[in-house]
Write an enzyme that holds these catalytic residues in place. Structure first.
Site, PDB file in Angstrom:
ATOM      1  N   GLU A 120       0.746  -1.229  -0.066  1.00 31.83           N
ATOM      2  CA  GLU A 120      -0.197  -0.199  -0.040  1.00 31.83           C
ATOM      3  C   GLU A 120       0.952   1.266   0.054  1.00 31.83           C
ATOM      4  O   GLU A 120       2.038   1.176   0.148  1.00 31.83           O
ATOM      5  CB  GLU A 120      -0.595  -0.087   1.198  1.00 31.83           C
TER       6      GLU A 120
ATOM      7  N   ASN B 145      -9.932   5.154   2.342  1.00 31.03           N
ATOM      8  CA  ASN B 145      -9.031   4.905   1.256  1.00 31.03           C
ATOM      9  C   ASN B 145      -8.916   6.158   0.113  1.00 31.03           C
ATOM     10  O   ASN B 145      -9.785   7.411   0.372  1.00 31.03           O
ATOM     11  CB  ASN B 145      -9.394   3.755   0.643  1.00 31.03           C
TER      12      ASN B 145
ATOM     13  N   ASP C 237      -9.983   1.442  -4.154  1.00 29.48           N
ATOM     14  CA  ASP C 237      -8.987   1.535  -3.152  1.00 29.48           C
ATOM     15  C   ASP C 237      -8.299   2.795  -3.336  1.00 29.48           C
ATOM     16  O   ASP C 237      -8.911   3.831  -3.339  1.00 29.48           O
ATOM     17  CB  ASP C 237      -7.980   0.182  -3.406  1.00 29.48           C
TER      18      ASP C 237
END
Length: 299
Positions: A25, A156, A206
């Site tokens: 991430e 997100n 996301d």
């Protein structure tokens, strides 16, 4: 880098770092170091890759979740560990706690990004992925905070307009992305509207980033693709990927023209993992757009 898959309209999707991130991430390009930084949230480690040197490094972090990270003006690093935001002098240092949030809840810090004023916008999320226990915060360099939005399940997709006039934010488990209008004087939120609603399909937007045209690039977890939206919400590009779970993306490289994409092995069974050898790797897509330098937290 080696070619992995190709979309017929775009250059090849390449492998920048072949890895096994459980939940890769928050990729961020550091223009000072000419280095990409990102995290593995669930096997907590801070990672870096220098394309010019072909050098990869990794530092384990002593936490349960390493939610995100940010660059700072001083060159130190800001990391979100569990529910604490810490400032690191070096990637392997223990770090000093700047602020803690959501103490009483079964939450963790997740996606975050710095605005042009040097404030970090960061969200929390429910560890069970279904309760609306999370929130969106704006954190100042002195550690003070403003609670911007409540009732979030999974925070997100934080990204800012090139001129700072709006911020993009996603609640992945509500399947909705929003645009917040920001005051030009102090950056305060003056309005919020739905930007993209995927609740009917169950798609999971996301991480996100913005290019020089103000278009929003979004990774779709469990969707095997990244999508570019124009500022008015139209989809004008889709790039299919050789992995099920792209998680987040940013522009990097010397001229900010390479799109880096983090990926995850999370939720994939043994069969899927065998079919997706690049799951958990850092991918790169050259020549699809022009990025902007990342803002730095003001300390």
């Amino acid at each position: 880098m080696t070619a992995a898959a190709t979309d017929f309209r775009y250059p090849s999707v390449e492998v920048a770092v072949r890895g096994q991130d459980q939940l890769g991430e928050t990729p961020l390009w550091c223009d000072r170091e000419q280095t990409l930084w990102w995290v593995d949230i669930e096997k907590p480690k801070l990672q870096s890759f220098s394309p010019s040197k072909q050098a990869f490094e990794s530092w384990d972090r002593d936490c349960t979740f390493l939610g995100s990270q940010a660059l700072t003006r001083s060159g130190r690093r800001l990391v979100a560990e569990d529910l604490s935001l810490k400032v690191l002098d070096t990637p392997d240092s223990l770090g000093d706690v700047l602020i803690e949030v959501d103490h009483e809840l079964d939450n963790r810090l997740n996606d975050g990004r710095v605005d042009a004023r040097g404030h970090l916008w960061i969200g929390t999320m429910d560890n069970e992925l279904h309760r609306p226990n999370g929130a969106l915060y704006r954190i100042a360099p002195d550690g003070s905070s403003d609670r911007i939005m409540d009732g979030v399940i999974v925070s997100n997709g934080i990204a800012f307009a090139p001129d700072g006039s709006w911020m993009h934010f996603t609640d992945t488990r509500r399947h909705i992305s929003y645009l917040f209008t920001l005051d030009p004087e102090d950056g305060a939120v003056t309005d919020k509207r739905v930007f993209a609603d995927h609740s009917s399909t169950g798609d999971r937007p996301d991480g996100a980033c913005v290019d020089v045209d103000g278009c929003i690039w979004t990774a779709f977890f469990a969707g095997s693709r990244i999508v570019r939206y124009t500022p008015d919400g139209r989809i004008d590009r889709t790039i299919e990927l050789p992995v099920t779970n792209p998680t987040c993306l940013c522009f990097g490289g010397p001229d900010l023209s390479t799109l880096f994409v983090t990926t995850a092995r999370k939720f994939l069974d043994e069969r899927q993992l065998a079919e997706e050898p690049l799951a958990g790797s850092l991918l790169a897509i050259p020549g699809v757009g022009q990025g902007l330098p990342e803002h730095r937290f003001g300390l």
